[in-house]
Write a protein that holds these residues in place. Sequence first.
Motif, PDB file in Angstrom:
ATOM      1  N   ASP A 118       0.835  -1.207   0.000  1.00  0.00           N
ATOM      2  CA  ASP A 118       0.000   0.000   0.000  1.00  0.00           C
ATOM      3  C   ASP A 118       0.867   1.252   0.000  1.00  0.00           C
ATOM      4  O   ASP A 118       0.644   2.191  -0.774  1.00  0.00           O
ATOM      5  N   VAL A 119       1.856   1.268   0.862  1.00  0.00           N
ATOM      6  CA  VAL A 119       2.711   2.443   1.001  1.00  0.00           C
ATOM      7  C   VAL A 119       3.564   2.647  -0.249  1.00  0.00           C
ATOM      8  O   VAL A 119       3.714   3.775  -0.734  1.00  0.00           O
ATOM      9  N   THR A 120       4.115   1.570  -0.786  1.00  0.00           N
ATOM     10  CA  THR A 120       4.952   1.692  -1.975  1.00  0.00           C
ATOM     11  C   THR A 120       4.126   2.132  -3.174  1.00  0.00           C
ATOM     12  O   THR A 120       4.577   2.957  -3.976  1.00  0.00           O
ATOM     13  N   SER A 121       2.905   1.616  -3.311  1.00  0.00           N
ATOM     14  CA  SER A 121       2.026   2.053  -4.403  1.00  0.00           C
ATOM     15  C   SER A 121       1.750   3.546  -4.297  1.00  0.00           C
ATOM     16  O   SER A 121       1.780   4.264  -5.304  1.00  0.00           O
ATOM     17  N   ALA A 122       1.492   4.021  -3.092  1.00  0.00           N
ATOM     18  CA  ALA A 122       1.247   5.453  -2.898  1.00  0.00           C
ATOM     19  C   ALA A 122       2.491   6.262  -3.260  1.00  0.00           C
ATOM     20  O   ALA A 122       2.402   7.299  -3.931  1.00  0.00           O
ATOM     21  N   ALA A 123       3.663   5.794  -2.842  1.00  0.00           N
ATOM     22  CA  ALA A 123       4.915   6.496  -3.143  1.00  0.00           C
ATOM     23  C   ALA A 123       5.159   6.562  -4.650  1.00  0.00           C
ATOM     24  O   ALA A 123       5.583   7.594  -5.183  1.00  0.00           O
ATOM     25  N   ILE A 124       4.873   5.465  -5.363  1.00  0.00           N
ATOM     26  CA  ILE A 124       5.043   5.443  -6.823  1.00  0.00           C
ATOM     27  C   ILE A 124       4.100   6.448  -7.475  1.00  0.00           C
ATOM     28  O   ILE A 124       4.499   7.215  -8.355  1.00  0.00           O
ATOM     29  N   ARG A 125       2.858   6.464  -7.043  1.00  0.00           N
ATOM     30  CA  ARG A 125       1.896   7.402  -7.631  1.00  0.00           C
ATOM     31  C   ARG A 125       2.290   8.850  -7.366  1.00  0.00           C
ATOM     32  O   ARG A 125       2.191   9.703  -8.248  1.00  0.00           O
ATOM     33  N   ILE A 126       2.725   9.128  -6.156  1.00  0.00           N
ATOM     34  CA  ILE A 126       3.153  10.495  -5.820  1.00  0.00           C
ATOM     35  C   ILE A 126       4.372  10.877  -6.651  1.00  0.00           C
ATOM     36  O   ILE A 126       4.436  11.979  -7.208  1.00  0.00           O
ATOM     37  N   ALA A 127       5.357   9.975  -6.755  1.00  0.00           N
ATOM     38  CA  ALA A 127       6.570  10.260  -7.530  1.00  0.00           C
ATOM     39  C   ALA A 127       6.237  10.509  -8.993  1.00  0.00           C
ATOM     40  O   ALA A 127       6.762  11.456  -9.608  1.00  0.00           O
ATOM     41  N   ARG A 128       5.374   9.690  -9.569  1.00  0.00           N
ATOM     42  CA  ARG A 128       4.996   9.871 -10.973  1.00  0.00           C
ATOM     43  C   ARG A 128       4.275  11.198 -11.176  1.00  0.00           C
ATOM     44  O   ARG A 128       4.527  11.911 -12.138  1.00  0.00           O
ATOM     45  N   HIS A 129       3.400  11.548 -10.240  1.00  0.00           N
ATOM     46  CA  HIS A 129       2.661  12.813 -10.351  1.00  0.00           C
ATOM     47  C   HIS A 129       3.611  14.004 -10.226  1.00  0.00           C
ATOM     48  O   HIS A 129       3.538  14.948 -11.015  1.00  0.00           O
ATOM     49  N   GLN A 130       4.501  13.958  -9.248  1.00  0.00           N
ATOM     50  CA  GLN A 130       5.401  15.085  -8.986  1.00  0.00           C
ATOM     51  C   GLN A 130       6.456  15.258 -10.074  1.00  0.00           C
ATOM     52  O   GLN A 130       6.867  16.386 -10.363  1.00  0.00           O
ATOM     53  N   THR A 131       6.907  14.153 -10.679  1.00  0.00           N
ATOM     54  CA  THR A 131       7.981  14.239 -11.674  1.00  0.00           C
ATOM     55  C   THR A 131       7.471  14.258 -13.101  1.00  0.00           C
ATOM     56  O   THR A 131       8.192  14.660 -14.013  1.00  0.00           O
ATOM     57  N   GLY A 132       6.239  13.781 -13.314  1.00  0.00           N
ATOM     58  CA  GLY A 132       5.706  13.680 -14.664  1.00  0.00           C
ATOM     59  C   GLY A 132       6.327  12.535 -15.463  1.00  0.00           C
ATOM     60  O   GLY A 132       6.145  12.450 -16.670  1.00  0.00           O
ATOM     61  N   ARG A 133       7.050  11.668 -14.783  1.00  0.00           N
ATOM     62  CA  ARG A 133       7.710  10.545 -15.458  1.00  0.00           C
ATOM     63  C   ARG A 133       6.875   9.279 -15.335  1.00  0.00           C
ATOM     64  O   ARG A 133       6.111   9.116 -14.402  1.00  0.00           O
ATOM     65  N   ASP A 134       7.078   8.363 -16.305  1.00  0.00           N
ATOM     66  CA  ASP A 134       6.293   7.126 -16.339  1.00  0.00           C
ATOM     67  C   ASP A 134       6.983   5.924 -15.723  1.00  0.00           C
ATOM     68  O   ASP A 134       6.325   4.961 -15.366  1.00  0.00           O
TER      69      ASP A 134
END
Length: 161
Positions: A118-134
């Motif tokens: 759960d935590v890692t999924s949230a971190a991935i989503r936040i990172a993708r949103h903040q960086t704009g990277r896929d």
Amino acid sequence: MDSTTLLRRALEVIPGGGQTDTKTPAYRLMGIQPSFFVRGRGTYAQDVDGNWWLDCQMGLAAYVLGYADKRVNEYVAEQSAIGSLFSLSSPLELEVAELLLCVFPEFEMVRFAKNGSDVTSAAIRIARHQTGRDYVIGCGYHGFKIGRCPCVLGLGGYQRA
């Protein structure tokens, strides 16, 4: 039952012979490192063949106080006797959240999660949103999550998040 027999059985019913990448034979020195632990105490774990090993992985980092810590065992038994993992919040959750905010005053709020996935999924989503990277590069085991599935026997590579 000896480790060779157990490993043979595991390879017949579990992909790669282990439930996570780091538990599969591909991540161990076969014939040198154990395949199955049956008990632990402190930082040591005993394999099915009776040998004791220093376990540097400590339950894949879940046991920061070591295996079978007396204080943890006593508290878990005490809490289990009155119930745990309620379907509503408990005062203990609030107390721990307040304690964390005292220890880390730079935090504004606290959110608990049920597992590392759960935590890692949230971190991935936040990172993708903040960086704009896929793409997200990961190493080690961080649970099963969107965009990053554990690879059996260490096969795989970069996976789209």
